[in-house]
Design a protein around this motif. Structure first.
Motif, PDB file in Angstrom:
ATOM      1  N   UNK A 200       0.918  -1.084  -0.003  1.00 39.14           N
ATOM      2  CA  UNK A 200      -0.293   0.032   0.080  1.00 39.14           C
ATOM      3  C   UNK A 200       0.764   1.135   0.056  1.00 39.14           C
ATOM      4  N   UNK A 201       2.120   1.058   0.061  1.00 37.06           N
ATOM      5  CA  UNK A 201       3.039   2.244  -0.084  1.00 37.06           C
ATOM      6  C   UNK A 201       3.646   2.427  -1.497  1.00 37.06           C
ATOM      7  N   UNK A 202       3.754   3.716  -1.709  1.00 33.62           N
ATOM      8  CA  UNK A 202       4.819   3.919  -3.030  1.00 33.62           C
ATOM      9  C   UNK A 202       6.048   3.088  -3.200  1.00 33.62           C
ATOM     10  N   UNK A 203       6.201   2.779  -4.121  1.00 33.44           N
ATOM     11  CA  UNK A 203       7.460   1.780  -4.371  1.00 33.44           C
ATOM     12  C   UNK A 203       8.755   2.719  -4.388  1.00 33.44           C
ATOM     13  N   UNK A 204       9.845   2.209  -4.456  1.00 31.42           N
ATOM     14  CA  UNK A 204      11.252   2.895  -4.183  1.00 31.42           C
ATOM     15  C   UNK A 204      11.317   3.425  -5.507  1.00 31.42           C
ATOM     16  N   UNK A 205      11.876   4.554  -5.608  1.00 35.11           N
ATOM     17  CA  UNK A 205      12.465   5.159  -6.822  1.00 35.11           C
ATOM     18  C   UNK A 205      13.871   5.186  -6.924  1.00 35.11           C
ATOM     19  N   UNK A 206      14.378   5.385  -8.186  1.00 36.84           N
ATOM     20  CA  UNK A 206      15.834   5.409  -8.525  1.00 36.84           C
ATOM     21  C   UNK A 206      16.884   5.959  -7.617  1.00 36.84           C
ATOM     22  N   UNK A 207      16.251   7.409  -7.153  1.00 35.59           N
ATOM     23  CA  UNK A 207      16.939   8.177  -6.307  1.00 35.59           C
ATOM     24  C   UNK A 207      17.123   7.439  -4.868  1.00 35.59           C
ATOM     25  N   UNK A 208      15.949   6.397  -4.599  1.00 39.50           N
ATOM     26  CA  UNK A 208      16.232   5.761  -3.348  1.00 39.50           C
ATOM     27  C   UNK A 208      17.395   4.815  -3.382  1.00 39.50           C
ATOM     28  N   UNK A 209      17.804   4.547  -4.420  1.00 38.73           N
ATOM     29  CA  UNK A 209      19.177   3.598  -4.484  1.00 38.73           C
ATOM     30  C   UNK A 209      20.378   4.443  -3.942  1.00 38.73           C
ATOM     31  N   UNK A 210      20.524   5.612  -4.274  1.00 42.75           N
ATOM     32  CA  UNK A 210      21.492   6.546  -3.614  1.00 42.75           C
ATOM     33  C   UNK A 210      21.471   6.676  -2.195  1.00 42.75           C
ATOM     34  N   UNK A 211      20.273   6.799  -1.692  1.00 42.90           N
ATOM     35  CA  UNK A 211      19.603   6.994  -0.268  1.00 42.90           C
ATOM     36  C   UNK A 211      20.331   5.602   0.417  1.00 42.90           C
TER      37      UNK A 211
END
Length: 684
Positions: free
Chosen positions: A283-294
């Motif tokens: 139910x939560x938005x998926x990870x984005x490409x920038x989340x890989x940097x995080x």
């Protein structure tokens, strides 16, 4: 009303474009007045023509690039200002383009809104990374660092986190041996939420379940090894992660789809030390490409922190082992005195120091009590402490007076270095004479607790610290009544940032008096609980130095249990010694030991008569054992040897070794003492 007025609530034209360009260059004026010039408008139109509309205001690092924490935190500080400037500039550019007929007003508004949302998300990510890395960096040991990662990421970044670390963890330059095994070190998840009635609502289903495998062996050349070797985080639905996650989590665990899982390797300074798995609910938005940097930033800081924690843990273990081995493992229990001790390091972060204590048995049932403090809380201080303690034990074995022992310790400290300073208190207790001789070298004075409950600070010359050089030390002889308790301690017990030494000594004296009242005037407090009570005078936040404590309860030896004679060194001395010993044993009801005692005394006295030039001393002590001591003026110690069949002598010490419970020889300042002990009969 024009189209521009309908979008922004105020006219927007070339002058406003100039304001946007001015604000982007650092001038954040809010007024719209005569400052808007045609030159500014020209700059604004040039800006609008050169920048594409879809470009976001905050630049991002290239994919896969890991930036250090200092850079991330520095970028995170002005993020709100950057977002504001970027939004104004993009609005001006889009408005200019709309006025020129390039795009419609609705498209321009949508693009500006998307740019603002992207900028906000970038700012949130930077703030989150800065806060998370600070929380991770606060940890000192391994568990604190892993806990900091979990608490920082759940629920802000992920709903579930699993942290795996190598088992065992390699330290420093150690080359790991054996298979590469990962152990699940910690998991964390969003707890179930309570409903309005106080019950528990089931959490949103998660994929996979949090109950993952406890151990995972990384197969060489396998998919998990390839992901870990790549170092960079990957999405869970990528081909590499889909092959690696079952090997890590174990069979039977579903992998979330639509980029709701991230597998991040944890690489320390020299090698991969683990992996972290971040999961989000459906139910939560998926990870984005920038989340890989995080995730890469979090993994890097966690791995480096774990590396430091493991190194610190090894150093703390070595320091603690060094400190403990340099202190007596078990205190001796000499005749006529009972001993107890405590040692507390300055803090868990500084577990090694220069405080020490010791109890050394001496000839004549005496005991030397020593406590000292070397300056500093380092490995060097502990090493110097070990050398001074060894020197003190050697000097005590020579039966030197206390002031002479301190003099030689002072010389030894000067040989170790010009800045090797220490304080020390050396005392010798004689249970037969009920006296104690004390010499001090700049140490806090001892406190004597009498049997009736009165506590006094002994008047001992303070002296100069060890290592000063060229200073004479004085010794004083004091009464040591039976039932009294002597406390030797270091300054960490009585001195701190909140109180001076003498205030702490007075607090110690009052604590002893209060503790003695609990047991009554006729019963001294037990030693072990007394040591614990004494340590209570130091508050939780009031201790910033090591504490060494040595407590001695003087029981003494009653005069009726001592027999002492002088014997002239002639051929009739052995027979006289046998007769005197037989009479003493008869008075004490120990006739059963007469044959053994007479035989052993005859052998030892005969050996003393052969070499002595002055009167020989003979002393019998009745305690829990029967102890016999023979002293002469010859410093050479006898040695046990195997006599040949043709030898006429050399069998005396062999008999002593076979018949006695214990025996030994100690060198004195003017001669030696040979002693032996026999077990008393059960009914005696």
């Amino acid at each position: 009303m024009t189209e521009d007025e309908d979008l922004w609530g105020a006219p927007t034209g070339p002058a406003d474009v100039a304001v946007g360009a001015s604000r982007r260059s650092g001038r954040t004026k809010k007024s719209r007045g005569p400052e808007r010039t045609s030159a500014g408008a020209a700059v604004g139109h040039q800006r609008a023509a050169s920048e594409p509309m879809s470009e976001t205001a905050a630049p991002r690092p290239p994919a896969g690039r890991e930036e250090p924490v200092t850079e991330v935190t520095e970028v995170a500080k002005p993020v709100s200002e950057v977002a504001e400037v970027a939004q104004v500039a993009d609005a001006a550019a889009l408005a200019a383009a709309s006025a020129a007929g390039g795009v419609s007003a609705a498209s321009a508004a949508s693009a500006v809104k998307d740019a603002a949302l992207a900028t906000t998300r970038d700012g949130d990510r930077l703030r989150f990374v800065g806060a998370a890395t600070r929380r991770i960096a606060r940890g000192i040991d391994l568990d604190e660092i892993v806990l900091g990662l979990c608490r920082a990421t759940v629920p802000t970044f992920a709903d579930v986190i699993l942290v795996y670390l190598r088992n065992p963890m390699p330290v420093g330059d150690e080359r790991p041996v054996g298979p590469f095994v990962l152990r699940l070190r910690r998991t964390d998840r969003i707890p179930e939420e309570p409903d309005s009635d106080g019950g528990r609502l089931p959490s949103v289903p998660m994929q996979p379940d949090i109950h993952a495998a406890e151990l995972a062996e990384v197969q060489p050349g396998g998919p998990l090894a390839e992901v870990l070797r790549g170092v960079r985080p990957v999405f869970g639905d990528s081909a590499a992660a889909r092959a690696a996650l079952p090997e890590l989590l174990g069979p039977g665990h579903a992998i979330p789809d639509h980029q709701r899982a991230i597998l991040a390797p944890l690489r320390g300074r020299r090698r991969v030390i683990g992996a972290a798995v971040f999961l989000r609910r459906p139910d939560r938005p998926a990870f984005e490409a920038d989340d890989l940097l995080v995730a890469a930033q979090l993994a890097t800081h966690t791995a480096l922190g774990v590396d430091k924690a493991v190194l610190y843990g090894r150093e703390a273990y070595i320091a603690d082992a060094l400190q403990r081995t340099m202190l007596p493992e078990n205190l001796p229990q000499p005749t006529g005195v009972r001993l107890a001790s405590r040692y507390l390091p300055a803090a868990e972060t500084a577990r090694v120091g220069g405080d020490w204590y010791d109890a050394i048995p001496l000839p004549g049932s005496r005991v030397a009590l020593v406590v000292g403090d070397v300056m500093g809380h380092s490995m060097t201080s502990a090493a110097i402490m070990g050398q001074l303690r060894t020197t003190a034990q050697t000097l005590a074995g020579l039966d030197l007076p206390p002031q002479e022992v301190l003099h030689h310790l002072d010389e030894q400290a000067q040989r170790l270095g010009s800045d090797r300073m220490a304080t020390c208190l050396y005392a010798v207790y004689d249970p037969v004479a009920h006296r104690i001789v004390v010499a001090n070298a700049g140490h806090p004075p001892p406190v004597l607790l009498h049997l009736g409950g009165r506590a006094e600070v002994l008047r001992v010359p303070p002296g100069a610290p060890i290592g000063v050089g060229g200073v004479d030390f004085e010794a004083v002889e004091l009464d040591a009544p039976a039932g009294a308790t002597l406390l030797l301690y270091t300054d960490g017990l009585v001195e701190s940032r909140l109180r001076d030494v003498w205030t702490g000594i007075e607090a110690l004296r009052e604590k002893l008096v209060a503790t003695a009242r609990l047991t009554g005037v006729d019963h001294p407090p037990p030693l072990e609980p007394l040591c614990d009570e004494v340590l209570d005078i130091v508050g939780p936040g009031d201790r910033d130095d090591d504490i060494a404590l040595l407590a001695a309860r003087f029981d003494g030896i009653a005069p009726s249990d001592v027999a002492y004679w002088y014997l002239d060194p002639h051929e009739r001395a052995p027979s006289k010694a046998r007769r005197l010993a037989r009479g003493a044993l008869a008075r004490w009801g120990l006739e059963e030991l007469s044959d053994s005692v007479e035989l052993l005394i005859s052998e030892v006295v005969t050996n003393a008569v052969r070499y002595a030039g002055r009167p020989i001393t003979l002393r019998l002590l009745r305690t829990d054992v029967l102890r016999c001591e023979v002293g002469d003026d010859v410093p050479q110690l006898p040695r046990l040897r195997q006599a040949r069949p043709s030898d006429e002598d050399g069998r005396g010490l062999y008999l002593v070794n076979k018949l006695a419970r214990r025996w030994g020889a100690t060198r004195l300042s003017a001669g030696k003492v040979v002693w032996f002990e026999l077990t008393r009969p059960a009914k005696a």
